[in-house]
Design a protein around this motif. Structure first.
Motif, PDB file in Angstrom:
ATOM      1  N   LYS A  62     -43.932  26.321  25.603  1.00 38.99           N
ATOM      2  CA  LYS A  62     -44.845  27.238  26.389  1.00 38.99           C
ATOM      3  C   LYS A  62     -44.738  27.386  27.672  1.00 38.99           C
ATOM      4  O   LYS A  62     -44.562  28.300  28.386  1.00 38.99           O
ATOM      5  N   VAL A  63     -45.168  26.272  28.277  1.00 34.71           N
ATOM      6  CA  VAL A  63     -45.144  26.071  29.818  1.00 34.71           C
ATOM      7  C   VAL A  63     -44.020  26.269  30.288  1.00 34.71           C
ATOM      8  O   VAL A  63     -43.823  26.980  31.349  1.00 34.71           O
ATOM      9  N   LEU A  64     -42.836  25.554  29.879  1.00 35.57           N
ATOM     10  CA  LEU A  64     -41.497  25.775  30.422  1.00 35.57           C
ATOM     11  C   LEU A  64     -41.042  27.257  30.316  1.00 35.57           C
ATOM     12  O   LEU A  64     -40.273  27.607  31.052  1.00 35.57           O
ATOM     13  N   GLY A  65     -41.214  27.659  29.069  1.00 32.44           N
ATOM     14  CA  GLY A  65     -40.917  29.346  28.838  1.00 32.44           C
ATOM     15  C   GLY A  65     -41.627  30.341  29.929  1.00 32.44           C
ATOM     16  O   GLY A  65     -40.954  31.051  30.318  1.00 32.44           O
ATOM     17  N   VAL A  78     -44.756  18.730  38.531  1.00 32.47           N
ATOM     18  CA  VAL A  78     -45.037  17.866  37.484  1.00 32.47           C
ATOM     19  C   VAL A  78     -45.474  18.382  36.213  1.00 32.47           C
ATOM     20  O   VAL A  78     -46.395  19.285  36.379  1.00 32.47           O
ATOM     21  N   VAL A  79     -45.330  17.798  35.181  1.00 32.96           N
ATOM     22  CA  VAL A  79     -45.560  18.203  33.764  1.00 32.96           C
ATOM     23  C   VAL A  79     -46.969  17.347  33.245  1.00 32.96           C
ATOM     24  O   VAL A  79     -46.527  16.055  33.187  1.00 32.96           O
ATOM     25  N   LEU A  80     -47.660  17.886  32.902  1.00 29.23           N
ATOM     26  CA  LEU A  80     -49.013  17.029  32.338  1.00 29.23           C
ATOM     27  C   LEU A  80     -49.160  17.361  30.890  1.00 29.23           C
ATOM     28  O   LEU A  80     -49.037  18.624  30.766  1.00 29.23           O
ATOM     29  N   THR A  81     -49.526  16.196  30.259  1.00 31.49           N
ATOM     30  CA  THR A  81     -49.814  16.571  28.685  1.00 31.49           C
ATOM     31  C   THR A  81     -50.992  15.791  28.109  1.00 31.49           C
ATOM     32  O   THR A  81     -51.191  14.728  28.863  1.00 31.49           O
ATOM     33  N   ALA A  93     -37.672  17.492  29.841  1.00 35.88           N
ATOM     34  CA  ALA A  93     -37.860  17.543  31.248  1.00 35.88           C
ATOM     35  C   ALA A  93     -36.693  17.264  32.071  1.00 35.88           C
ATOM     36  O   ALA A  93     -36.320  18.186  33.116  1.00 35.88           O
ATOM     37  N   VAL A  94     -35.556  16.560  31.461  1.00 33.20           N
ATOM     38  CA  VAL A  94     -34.331  16.178  32.190  1.00 33.20           C
ATOM     39  C   VAL A  94     -33.578  17.765  32.195  1.00 33.20           C
ATOM     40  O   VAL A  94     -32.956  18.134  33.164  1.00 33.20           O
ATOM     41  N   ALA A  95     -33.757  18.229  30.937  1.00 33.69           N
ATOM     42  CA  ALA A  95     -32.863  19.807  31.093  1.00 33.69           C
ATOM     43  C   ALA A  95     -33.317  20.643  31.913  1.00 33.69           C
ATOM     44  O   ALA A  95     -32.671  21.459  32.712  1.00 33.69           O
ATOM     45  N   CYS A  96     -34.560  20.770  32.292  1.00 34.26           N
ATOM     46  CA  CYS A  96     -35.473  21.554  33.015  1.00 34.26           C
ATOM     47  C   CYS A  96     -35.323  21.182  34.548  1.00 34.26           C
ATOM     48  O   CYS A  96     -36.156  21.803  35.642  1.00 34.26           O
ATOM     49  N   ARG A  97     -34.878  19.684  34.841  1.00 29.15           N
ATOM     50  CA  ARG A  97     -35.025  18.927  36.188  1.00 29.15           C
ATOM     51  C   ARG A  97     -36.378  18.912  36.640  1.00 29.15           C
ATOM     52  O   ARG A  97     -36.977  19.137  37.758  1.00 29.15           O
ATOM     53  N   VAL A  98     -37.370  18.549  35.564  1.00 30.80           N
ATOM     54  CA  VAL A  98     -38.686  18.015  35.881  1.00 30.80           C
ATOM     55  C   VAL A  98     -38.683  16.639  36.210  1.00 30.80           C
ATOM     56  O   VAL A  98     -38.294  15.947  35.226  1.00 30.80           O
ATOM     57  N   PHE A 118     -32.051   8.794  33.263  1.00 26.13           N
ATOM     58  CA  PHE A 118     -31.770   9.883  34.041  1.00 26.13           C
ATOM     59  C   PHE A 118     -32.990  10.064  35.285  1.00 26.13           C
ATOM     60  O   PHE A 118     -33.023  11.183  35.807  1.00 26.13           O
ATOM     61  N   GLY A 119     -33.429   9.070  35.668  1.00 30.64           N
ATOM     62  CA  GLY A 119     -34.287   9.071  36.806  1.00 30.64           C
ATOM     63  C   GLY A 119     -35.743   9.730  36.721  1.00 30.64           C
ATOM     64  O   GLY A 119     -36.253  10.314  37.650  1.00 30.64           O
ATOM     65  N   VAL A 120     -36.241   9.956  35.427  1.00 29.26           N
ATOM     66  CA  VAL A 120     -37.418  10.449  35.345  1.00 29.26           C
ATOM     67  C   VAL A 120     -38.716   9.645  35.546  1.00 29.26           C
ATOM     68  O   VAL A 120     -38.635   8.264  35.134  1.00 29.26           O
ATOM     69  N   THR A 121     -39.837  10.141  36.221  1.00 29.21           N
ATOM     70  CA  THR A 121     -40.991   9.030  36.341  1.00 29.21           C
ATOM     71  C   THR A 121     -42.023   9.314  35.159  1.00 29.21           C
ATOM     72  O   THR A 121     -42.352  10.664  34.837  1.00 29.21           O
ATOM     73  N   LEU A 122     -42.231   8.341  34.183  1.00 28.67           N
ATOM     74  CA  LEU A 122     -43.068   8.409  33.131  1.00 28.67           C
ATOM     75  C   LEU A 122     -44.459   7.912  33.543  1.00 28.67           C
ATOM     76  O   LEU A 122     -44.635   6.597  33.839  1.00 28.67           O
TER      77      LEU A 122
END
Length: 150
Positions: A62-65, A78-81, A93-98, A118-122
């Motif tokens: 929903k948020v990405l849409g 940043v995505v918060l969940t 996240a990778v697909a959306c470049r977050v 893929f270089g994502v910060t978790l």
């Protein structure tokens, strides 16, 4: 997919502020414990998009849409969940470049593997002043550094 760029940095202090604001907005999640919340946050503007849903995947979708429909750039956000950060969430996240995902909940081992690749910060268990940073440590800047750089 290519690795995400390293330019985004956020201080632990700012991330904690965003998580507190996020928790304050997640009224249905707080009242029921049976739904998940997700938000997209930026530097100066803070939380720009917010959604709740029974499924953690749906809340993120929903948020990405909403971001896509409103033309919101995702690269510097940043995505918060509230939900567990699993491999499928990292893949989205990778697909959306977050580049940064932060959750009040746990992180899976496969999510960590994908995030490294893929270089994502978790960031998991982000509650109050405490958080666990599993990957992408370079993006979680010291509080003495400007809060948000790109």
């Amino acid at each position: 997919y290519a690795r995400l760029p390293d330019g985004l940095r956020v201080s632990p202090l700012r991330l904690g502020e965003l998580m507190r604001d996020f928790g304050g907005r997640a009224e249905l999640w707080r009242r029921t414990g049976g739904v998940h919340a997700c938000a997209l946050a930026g530097a100066a503007e803070g939380i720009v998009l917010f959604a709740e849903d029974v499924a953690r995947h749906n809340a993120m979708d929903k948020v990405l849409g909403m971001a896509l429909l409103r033309g919101v750039e995702l690269g510097g956000k940043v995505v918060l969940t509230t939900g567990r950060l699993g491999a499928e969430i990292v893949s989205k996240a990778v697909a959306c470049r977050v580049a940064v995902l932060a959750s009040r909940s746990a992180v899976t081992s496969l999510a960590i593997e994908l995030a490294r690749r893929f270089g994502v910060t978790l960031v998991g268990f982000a509650r109050g002043e405490r958080m666990n940073v599993y990957t992408g440590f370079e993006r979680i800047a010291d509080d003495q550094v400007e809060d948000w750089q790109r």
